[in-house]
Write a protein that holds these residues in place. Structure first.
Motif, short mmCIF file in Angstrom:
data_model
loop_
_atom_site.label_atom_id
_atom_site.label_comp_id
_atom_site.label_asym_id
_atom_site.label_seq_id
_atom_site.Cartn_x
_atom_site.Cartn_y
_atom_site.Cartn_z
N SER A 24 0.82 -1.21 0.00
CA SER A 24 0.00 0.00 0.00
C SER A 24 0.85 1.26 0.00
O SER A 24 0.34 2.35 -0.27
N THR A 25 2.12 1.15 0.31
CA THR A 25 3.00 2.31 0.33
C THR A 25 4.14 2.21 -0.68
O THR A 25 5.04 3.02 -0.68
N THR A 26 4.07 1.23 -1.54
CA THR A 26 5.11 1.05 -2.54
C THR A 26 4.90 2.07 -3.66
O THR A 26 3.82 2.19 -4.21
N VAL A 27 5.96 2.79 -3.98
CA VAL A 27 5.90 3.78 -5.05
C VAL A 27 6.40 3.14 -6.33
O VAL A 27 7.44 2.49 -6.33
#
Length: 62
Positions: A24-27
Motif C-alpha cells: 500500500s505504500t510502494t511507489v
C-alpha cells in the motif's frame, strides 16, 4: 448488518486500514506511464494550479 456487506468483509476492510501491507505504500512509475509525466503530491499539484483558484469567481450554494 442487515443491509450492506458481510461481517467478514467489513472486518477485512477495517483490518486492512488498521494495518495495511507494504504494497500500500510502494511507489512505482504507474502514474508516469499512464499520464506521461511523473506523479506529484496534492500540495505540488495545488501549488502548480493555484492561479486557477484565484479568478475571483464566487459560487454560492444554498
Amino acid at each position: 448488518m442487515a443491509i450492506g456487506v458481510s461481517r467478514a468483509d467489513a472486518g477485512y476492510v477495517i483490518g486492512w486500514y488498521a494495518a495495511p501491507g507494504d504494497s500500500s505504500t510502494t511507489v512505482d512509475d504507474a502514474a508516469a506511464r499512464v499520464t506521461g509525466r511523473p506523479a506529484c503530491t496534492f500540495a505540488q499539484w495545488a501549488d502548480g494550479h493555484a492561479d486557477r483558484f484565484q479568478t475571483g469567481v464566487v459560487i454560492s450554494i444554498g
